[in-house]
Design an enzyme around this catalytic site. Structure first.
Site, PDB file in Angstrom:
ATOM      1  N   ASP A  48       6.244   0.915   7.505  1.00 37.56           N
ATOM      2  CA  ASP A  48       4.883   0.537   7.087  1.00 37.56           C
ATOM      3  C   ASP A  48       4.387   1.510   6.037  1.00 37.56           C
ATOM      4  OD1 ASP A  48       2.409  -0.669   6.978  1.00 37.56           O
ATOM      5  OD2 ASP A  48       1.748   0.006   8.943  1.00 37.56           O
TER       6      ASP A  48
ATOM      7  N   HIS B  66       3.328   2.618  12.814  1.00 32.30           N
ATOM      8  CA  HIS B  66       2.384   3.566  13.439  1.00 32.30           C
ATOM      9  C   HIS B  66       2.984   4.291  14.644  1.00 32.30           C
ATOM     10  CE1 HIS B  66      -1.265   1.107  11.736  1.00 32.30           C
ATOM     11  NE2 HIS B  66      -0.247   1.145  10.902  1.00 32.30           N
TER      12      HIS B  66
ATOM     13  N   GLU C  71      -5.069   1.589   2.824  1.00 37.44           N
ATOM     14  CA  GLU C  71      -4.989   0.362   3.626  1.00 37.44           C
ATOM     15  C   GLU C  71      -5.111   0.669   5.111  1.00 37.44           C
ATOM     16  OE1 GLU C  71      -3.243  -2.926   5.977  1.00 37.44           O
ATOM     17  OE2 GLU C  71      -2.505  -0.865   5.875  1.00 37.44           O
ATOM     18  N   GLU C  72      -4.710   1.884   5.506  1.00 38.19           N
ATOM     19  CA  GLU C  72      -4.635   2.218   6.939  1.00 38.19           C
ATOM     20  C   GLU C  72      -5.953   2.736   7.508  1.00 38.19           C
ATOM     21  OE1 GLU C  72      -2.273   1.282   8.622  1.00 38.19           O
ATOM     22  OE2 GLU C  72      -0.358   1.461   7.594  1.00 38.19           O
TER      23      GLU C  72
ATOM     24  N   GLU D 244       3.889  -6.148   3.626  1.00 37.50           N
ATOM     25  CA  GLU D 244       3.724  -5.583   4.967  1.00 37.50           C
ATOM     26  C   GLU D 244       4.970  -5.887   5.795  1.00 37.50           C
ATOM     27  OE1 GLU D 244       1.478  -3.827   6.525  1.00 37.50           O
ATOM     28  OE2 GLU D 244      -0.234  -3.840   5.134  1.00 37.50           O
TER      29      GLU D 244
ATOM     30  N   ASP E 163      -0.283   4.243   1.106  1.00 33.97           N
ATOM     31  CA  ASP E 163      -0.670   5.215   2.140  1.00 33.97           C
ATOM     32  C   ASP E 163       0.028   4.946   3.471  1.00 33.97           C
ATOM     33  OD1 ASP E 163      -2.284   2.839   2.327  1.00 33.97           O
ATOM     34  OD2 ASP E 163      -3.647   3.914   3.676  1.00 33.97           O
TER      35      ASP E 163
ATOM     36  N   HIS F  80       0.834  -1.202   0.000  1.00 33.70           N
ATOM     37  CA  HIS F  80       0.000   0.000   0.000  1.00 33.70           C
ATOM     38  C   HIS F  80       0.867   1.249   0.000  1.00 33.70           C
ATOM     39  CE1 HIS F  80       0.507   0.724   4.378  1.00 33.70           C
ATOM     40  NE2 HIS F  80       0.428  -0.586   4.516  1.00 33.70           N
TER      41      HIS F  80
END
Lengths: 378, 378
Positions: free
Chosen positions: B95, B350, B147-148, B176, B71, B69
């Site tokens: 990530d 994150h 995705e987030e 991932e 984003d 992803h």
């Protein structure tokens, strides 16, 4: 505005209800009460904030204190008062302007001296007439503010600090709604917050954490299995209760929670003081981290005091234990026996459809009048 | 902006990180990726919203899909990227822009035809040079958006609906963060809310009520005693978990509560589908009123598929089970074996201090490059 204390007690209740007096806004009503009491003559009067106190000083052997709050919970679209058959509807009818009306009628009955400049009681209509001269007890009236809000604002609490001497009595009768029953003393109450710890982890790897909510299960099971005491004091049975009243825990939908908080309320018989009550809770919840949130001692029934026994005899009713905490506990703290006795219905207090049965107001006035002026039991 | 795919993979990661692409705002980065892929030549390209897909069409026996992803979670004052020794810090480093950089470098390796109008791979510096001609598998690249955030916005979900044919593959590798380990398949997840009923009463008369919080103790004890399964599939052990993740109950500090809600998260091995998983939870929590909040099936490891086995052999590492739910489950739903394999560190995703080890990005590029161009295991 002027209050006509010669009105029948149901009508006087209606007049009082129609003067809105939500907590913090009791000024208009307090002033009306003060003026009505002053107009009677023969009473010593004290105004403190929005509290009004009055007392006789006949030098009689015993003093009975009648207490009631002037404030109500917020009006819920239920004013002005409305009479429907035998019931008077409106905000504060049961809690507790019916009781305030009874107090004022008794002031008219007892406040006027046998001879003096005020109008003679014989000139008044209804059951009040002719009673003024026969007082068996000296009487103190305490009309106070801010009972329906946080304890820190409570008018009776303030009076106990500023005018302790005015509260001295052999018996205090708090005219909170009891449907005309004698509810003796009151339970104490305390709240603790138990925190159950854990360790956070992603819920996809739950074994790396310690689930605080799961751990709380044992605490809840202890509460569910707890068998509360029943304690009989002066013939009144106080049934205790230990109850979780709130629980919360959780971080997010995918996280093993590291904390769960359970708020526990202990309602305890008045043979325990708050310290002993807390020690008991700590014993029951041994192993858990407890923080005391608030506590208030109860009040023993005090029915063995002569003035209380005479009152019970006057009513001809068997007293029962009071379960909710009320301001009688403030009198108990001052060493004054105290009862709850009032015409309102406690189950209707704070409801939109609050009402009071006019017949019960009248009965309360009759019972207290007979007791205070010594015409024997009704 | 132009992306230079000839940059070393660590430097390319840094360039990607410095193009902010918080979910919903991936347009600039998607366009840069699209242009870089188009400039390679020899690849079929599809743009759908802010997703960019590319694929080779050599007619080789197997097709490998690489997905990542574009984003990131919101920037936490951690841009631009900052290189500190061996670590590249910044929002999205782990990530998963490191994974996106590897994907782009592999496109440069494989996208350019052996002969054509695009620059010959031999003209490119670094490990990419000279690899284009030896492709062992056809490859599809899927760079997607959102995705987030909530599943309804997920770009891969949208692509599965609109461009199912583009996702066809013999093996999908989702990049991932796994710290360079092979994490096979994934667990499924579901959440139910169990409501424990009670009956309200004043806490001073607790025996007139039924305490819902107390009743919840039995449910929590069941969860605490639950022994989850461990299931081994294709040599990967999936350890299940049944966890309360939220609890709330309570009306007021003086009221016996009439309701307590417990949210329970079940992480289940991919040998159960969501329906079977829900039936299991209902059996464990028999007697409680359950409402399904959400559920998502897992993904079996799929390591017996030849393309997957070859990949495992190429890495020389023992695959382990993936515990968190990831988009590999979307491939599993389409019947495509899928693995998680990426250079980022899942524990740093994150976080404000998110970083990636540049050496792990380089290793990931080397391993995948060797696997895809068939130069044998490293």
């Amino acid at each position: 505005m002027g209050l006509d204390l010669a009105l029948p007690v149901g009508e006087l209740t209606r007049v009082l209800v129609d003067v809105p007096s939500v907590s913090g806004d009791e000024g208009t009503l307090a002033t009306a009460v003060e003026e009505a009491l002053r107009s009677l003559g023969g009473l010593e009067i004290l105004r403190d904030g929005d509290a009004v106190l009055a007392r006789t000083g006949h030098g009689l052997p015993a003093r009975v204190l009648l207490a009631g709050h002037l404030d109500t919970v917020p009006v819920a679209d239920n004013l002005p008062a409305r009479l429907d058959g035998s019931r008077l509807y409106g905000c504060g009818t049961s809690d507790m302007k019916a009781g305030v009306a009874v107090m004022l009628r008794l002031a008219a009955l007892l406040g006027t001296p046998a001879s003096g400049s005020a109008p003679a009681p014989e000139s008044r209509p209804g059951p009040v007439s002719g009673a003024g001269a026969g007082a068996r007890h000296d009487v103190t009236w305490v009309f106070y503010d801010n009972e329906e809000v946080a304890a820190a604002r409570n008018g009776l609490r303030r009076l106990a600090e500023r005018h302790r001497d005015w509260l001295q009595a052999d018996l205090a009768i708090l005219m909170e709604p009891t449907s005309g029953e004698i509810e003796a003393g009151c339970q104490g109450t305390l709240r603790v917050v138990a925190t159950v710890p854990g360790r956070r982890a992603h819920s996809a790897r739950s074994w790396l954490g310690e689930n605080a909510i799961h751990q709380a299960g044992e605490l809840l099971t202890r509460l569910a299995r707890y068998r509360p005491r029943s304690v009989t004091l002066d013939g009144c049975t106080y049934r205790e209760g230990l109850s979780a009243v709130r629980i919360d825990g959780g971080v997010a939908g995918n996280v093993i929670p590291d904390s769960c908080r359970v708020t526990v309320n202990f309602r305890f018989a008045p043979d325990r003081d708050p310290k002993a009550a807390l020690a008991h809770v700590a014993e029951v919840l041994d192993g858990y981290d407890l923080v005391l949130d608030d506590s208030a001692g109860g009040a023993p029934p005090g029915l063995s005091a002569p003035a209380a026994a005479a009152f019970v005899a006057a009513t001809g009713r068997a007293p029962v234990a009071k379960y909710g905490w009320t301001d009688v506990a403030r009198f108990a703290e001052l060493g004054i026996p105290a009862l709850n006795y009032g015409p309102g219905d406690p189950n209707l207090a704070h409801t939109r459809d609050e009402y009071v049965e006019v017949a019960v107001i009248e009965e309360t006035e009759r019972v207290l009048g007979s007791y205070l002026v010594g015409r024997g039991t009704p």
